[in-house]
Design a protein around this motif. Structure first.
Motif, PDB file in Angstrom:
ATOM      1  N   ARG A 164       0.812  -1.229   0.000  1.00 23.97           N
ATOM      2  CA  ARG A 164       0.000   0.000   0.000  1.00 23.97           C
ATOM      3  C   ARG A 164       0.840   1.271   0.000  1.00 23.97           C
ATOM      4  N   ARG A 165       2.140   1.123   0.129  1.00 22.40           N
ATOM      5  CA  ARG A 165       3.004   2.306   0.153  1.00 22.40           C
ATOM      6  C   ARG A 165       3.185   2.826  -1.281  1.00 22.40           C
ATOM      7  N   PRO A 166       3.066   4.126  -1.512  1.00 23.17           N
ATOM      8  CA  PRO A 166       3.262   4.655  -2.867  1.00 23.17           C
ATOM      9  C   PRO A 166       4.693   4.385  -3.354  1.00 23.17           C
ATOM     10  N   SER A 167       4.789   3.897  -4.580  1.00 23.45           N
ATOM     11  CA  SER A 167       6.099   3.618  -5.167  1.00 23.45           C
ATOM     12  C   SER A 167       6.027   3.856  -6.667  1.00 23.45           C
ATOM     13  N   ASP A 195       6.632  11.179  -0.202  1.00 26.88           N
ATOM     14  CA  ASP A 195       5.947   9.951   0.216  1.00 26.88           C
ATOM     15  C   ASP A 195       6.198   8.751  -0.701  1.00 26.88           C
ATOM     16  N   ILE A 196       6.896   8.961  -1.812  1.00 30.22           N
ATOM     17  CA  ILE A 196       7.045   7.891  -2.801  1.00 30.22           C
ATOM     18  C   ILE A 196       8.430   7.262  -2.726  1.00 30.22           C
TER      19      ILE A 196
END
Length: 200
Positions: A164-167, A195-196
């Motif tokens: 779920r982490r932005p990448s 945040d990415i």
């Protein structure tokens, strides 16, 4: 570790030696050539010794202990860094440790970027897959699991790893800049986003 801390410096020196301008003192050419031959022979012996140890270790399926494997790098190095601040992971295929060290120096010279890893005493080696071809090693690195594939598998595997982490993962074609710029706009935007997690 010896490769990174010692042999890579010898390799860098060999590159400088092979390009040395001896026009002002022509006799140095033969001396440099002799030195280069001797150092290259020694490096070949070290590489052969490493290859024998690697073959034995691989055949025995030994526990990696503290050795960092390419498929574990995201989990053991990048994920812990991402807890503090989203990192930018830069992968350069087919590069020697000597060239990598030189590029790292250039990237960190002004203090804007810094190398990060698990060890306080500096960078550590990562063992590539066997065979160490892009379709296996790079895909294993970028997906966080031992597997083969190409860019589509790397993109989906990178996203799956971060859940779920932005990448964002960018390949060579994605880096093409706009006129009068030096980096593709999507890459620049992703790197600027705090945040990415970015892979390039």
């Amino acid at each position: 570790t010896r490769m990174l801390r010692s042999w890579a410096w010898a390799d860098r020196a060999l590159v400088g030696l092979s390009r040395a301008d001896t026009s002002r003192v022509p006799g140095l050419g033969a001396v440099y050539a002799s030195l280069w031959d001797q150092a290259k022979a020694r490096r070949t012996q070290l590489d052969q010794a490493f290859a024998r140890k690697l073959a034995a270790w691989t055949q025995g399926s030994a526990d990696p202990d503290r050795l960092l494997l390419i498929e574990n790098m995201l989990d053991q190095v990048v994920r812990p860094l991402a807890r503090q601040r989203p990192p930018v992971l830069v992968v350069l295929d087919g590069m020697t440790a000597a060239a990598g060290g030189e590029i790292a120096e250039e990237l960190t010279a002004d203090g804007t970027w810094q190398e990060a890893g698990r060890r306080p005493d500096g960078r550590e080696p990562v063992l590539a897959t066997v065979p160490s071809v892009t379709a296996v090693s790079r895909t294993s690195l970028l997906t966080g699991t031992l597997r083969s594939g190409g860019q589509p598998e790397e993109r989906s595997g990178f996203a799956e790893f971060w859940e779920r982490r932005p990448s964002a993962l960018f390949h060579k074609a994605d880096l093409e800049p706009e006129p009068a710029d030096d980096l593709g706009p999507a890459v620049r935007k992703a790197i600027a986003d705090p945040d990415i997690v970015v892979g390039v």
